[in-house]
Design an enzyme around this catalytic site. Structure first.
Site, PDB file in Angstrom:
ATOM      1  N   HIS A 173       4.337   1.782  -8.024  1.00  0.00           N
ATOM      2  CA  HIS A 173       3.301   0.739  -7.977  1.00  0.00           C
ATOM      3  C   HIS A 173       2.378   0.842  -9.201  1.00  0.00           C
ATOM      4  O   HIS A 173       2.007  -0.167  -9.804  1.00  0.00           O
ATOM      5  CB  HIS A 173       2.450   0.889  -6.714  1.00  0.00           C
ATOM      6  CG  HIS A 173       3.211   0.778  -5.426  1.00  0.00           C
ATOM      7  ND1 HIS A 173       3.297   1.819  -4.523  1.00  0.00           N
ATOM      8  CD2 HIS A 173       3.916  -0.243  -4.878  1.00  0.00           C
ATOM      9  CE1 HIS A 173       4.010   1.449  -3.476  1.00  0.00           C
ATOM     10  NE2 HIS A 173       4.405   0.200  -3.662  1.00  0.00           N
ATOM     11  N   GLY A 221       0.819  -1.209   0.000  1.00  0.00           N
ATOM     12  CA  GLY A 221       0.000   0.000   0.000  1.00  0.00           C
ATOM     13  C   GLY A 221       0.852   1.258   0.000  1.00  0.00           C
ATOM     14  O   GLY A 221       2.022   1.219  -0.376  1.00  0.00           O
TER      15      GLY A 221
HETATM   16  P1  AMP Z   1       6.161  -2.249  -1.668  1.00  0.00           P
HETATM   17  O1  AMP Z   1       4.761  -1.785  -1.528  1.00  0.00           O
HETATM   18  O2  AMP Z   1       7.181  -1.216  -1.359  1.00  0.00           O
HETATM   19  O3  AMP Z   1       6.394  -3.566  -0.971  1.00  0.00           O
HETATM   20  O4  AMP Z   1       6.378  -2.547  -3.206  1.00  0.00           O
HETATM   21  C1  AMP Z   1       5.463  -3.328  -3.939  1.00  0.00           C
HETATM   22  C2  AMP Z   1       6.038  -3.572  -5.316  1.00  0.00           C
HETATM   23  O5  AMP Z   1       6.255  -2.334  -5.974  1.00  0.00           O
HETATM   24  C3  AMP Z   1       7.384  -4.293  -5.286  1.00  0.00           C
HETATM   25  O6  AMP Z   1       7.441  -5.215  -6.370  1.00  0.00           O
HETATM   26  C4  AMP Z   1       8.356  -3.159  -5.480  1.00  0.00           C
HETATM   27  O7  AMP Z   1       9.587  -3.559  -6.036  1.00  0.00           O
HETATM   28  C5  AMP Z   1       7.592  -2.272  -6.428  1.00  0.00           C
HETATM   29  N1  AMP Z   1       8.108  -0.899  -6.388  1.00  0.00           N
HETATM   30  C6  AMP Z   1       8.260  -0.112  -5.292  1.00  0.00           C
HETATM   31  N2  AMP Z   1       8.826   1.071  -5.621  1.00  0.00           N
HETATM   32  C7  AMP Z   1       9.028   1.040  -6.969  1.00  0.00           C
HETATM   33  C8  AMP Z   1       9.585   1.949  -7.917  1.00  0.00           C
HETATM   34  N3  AMP Z   1      10.057   3.142  -7.558  1.00  0.00           N
HETATM   35  N4  AMP Z   1       9.650   1.564  -9.211  1.00  0.00           N
HETATM   36  C9  AMP Z   1       9.193   0.333  -9.592  1.00  0.00           C
HETATM   37  N5  AMP Z   1       8.650  -0.559  -8.749  1.00  0.00           N
HETATM   38  C10 AMP Z   1       8.568  -0.224  -7.456  1.00  0.00           C
END
Ligand code: AMP
Length: 271
Positions: free
Chosen positions: A34, A28
């Site tokens: 995301h 989230g």
């Molecule tokens: P998180 O909510 O931070 O656990 O991330 C969920 C997904 O979004 C994971 O696969 C992350 O690697 C991806 N994600 C988070 N930040 C970025 C970003 N800046 N660019 C690309 N993907 C991202």
């Protein structure tokens, strides 16, 4: 968009999902990174399933589980706009009805390095929840960000080693115009910290462009921001193995900016 909170409602939605089913797993506090995963999924699959769950298992005691940003109403707005079909938003009791699971995925030795070295138990927690969410959502394809490069590698390894019938796709890191990698944790940064945090992407770029010794070049860049505490700055091969002498490689870094731990990485071509 169908928002489901229980296993039963997820199963019912999944049973009638059309065609190729994509999953995007998040904690989230959604941002453009995301949204990029969701857009990529939307372009390549028939049904897009988003999960939103702040997984307590991957936070060590003293980490930011309690204060991790929770912005569910806004997340669901962004998800709707990105064309998500099903949003699974389980509570802790739905994910872990018996409490913390006794059986967990062992990430192996690679899971004790880099993020795993600084955050003991982190990859056990990540792979356990990803595995559970794979079982519950049964996707054909799953999208993860290169922002969490080691995590992406560990998930690929789990899918391979456990013979999971799922295609894993990596999506390039989305950045602010000034280079800062988007992260839910960027919200923690005070304005001066936000400026200092640019040293991560700056050091990676400087290292990637260095004629010799990229690691020394990157570490030297960190010296320009003495209040940023470097955790690691390493060069590996694209699969996170030992650094090659030339050709494609990866630079990865983690650092503390005040009370906030940030990570970033970049692809590099060694001359
Ligand atoms: P998180 O909510 O931070 O656990 O991330 C969920 C997904 O979004 C994971 O696969 C992350 O690697 C991806 N994600 C988070 N930040 C970025 C970003 N800046 N660019 C690309 N993907 C991202």
């Amino acid at each position: 968009m169908n928002v489901v909170e229980t296993r039963e409602r997820l199963a019912a939605a999944r049973a009638v999902a059309r065609g190729r089913v994509a999953v995007v797993m998040t904690m989230g506090a959604l941002h453009d990174g995301h949204v990029e995963l969701l857009r990529t999924a939307r372009g390549e699959a028939d049904t897009v399933l988003l999960t939103i769950f702040v997984n307590p298992l991957q936070f060590a005691p003293g980490e930011d589980f309690e204060r991790y940003p929770r912005t569910m109403a806004n997340d669901l707005e962004l998800a709707r706009a990105a064309g998500v079909d099903i949003a699974f938003t389980p509570t802790r009791d739905v994910m872990y009805p018996q409490g913390a699971p006794a059986v967990r995925v062992d990430p192996g030795p690679a899971g004790e390095e880099l993020e795993g070295a600084s955050r003991p138990g982190f990859f056990h927690g990540v792979l356990t929840v990803v595995n559970k969410l794979f079982q519950l959502t049964r996707p054909d394809v799953a999208y993860f960000g290169e922002k969490d490069y080691q995590q992406l590698g560990m998930i690929r390894a789990m899918v391979r080693d456990f013979d999971l019938p799922i295609e894993v796709r990596g999506v390039p890191t989305v950045r602010e115009p000034d280079g800062l990698a988007l992260s839910s944790r960027n919200r923690y940064l005070a304005p001066a910290e936000r400026r200092a945090a640019l040293v991560l992407s700056r050091a990676l770029r400087a290292a990637a462009n260095a004629q010799a010794d990229p690691v020394a070049t990157g570490i030297a860049e960190f010296a320009t921001e003495p209040e940023v505490k470097l955790d690691y700055f390493v060069l590996t091969d694209p699969m996170l193995g030992p650094a090659p002498a030339h050709g494609p490689a990866r630079l990865l870094t983690a650092a503390w900016v005040g009370g906030t731990r940030l990570i970033d990485n970049i692809e590099v071509q060694l001359p």
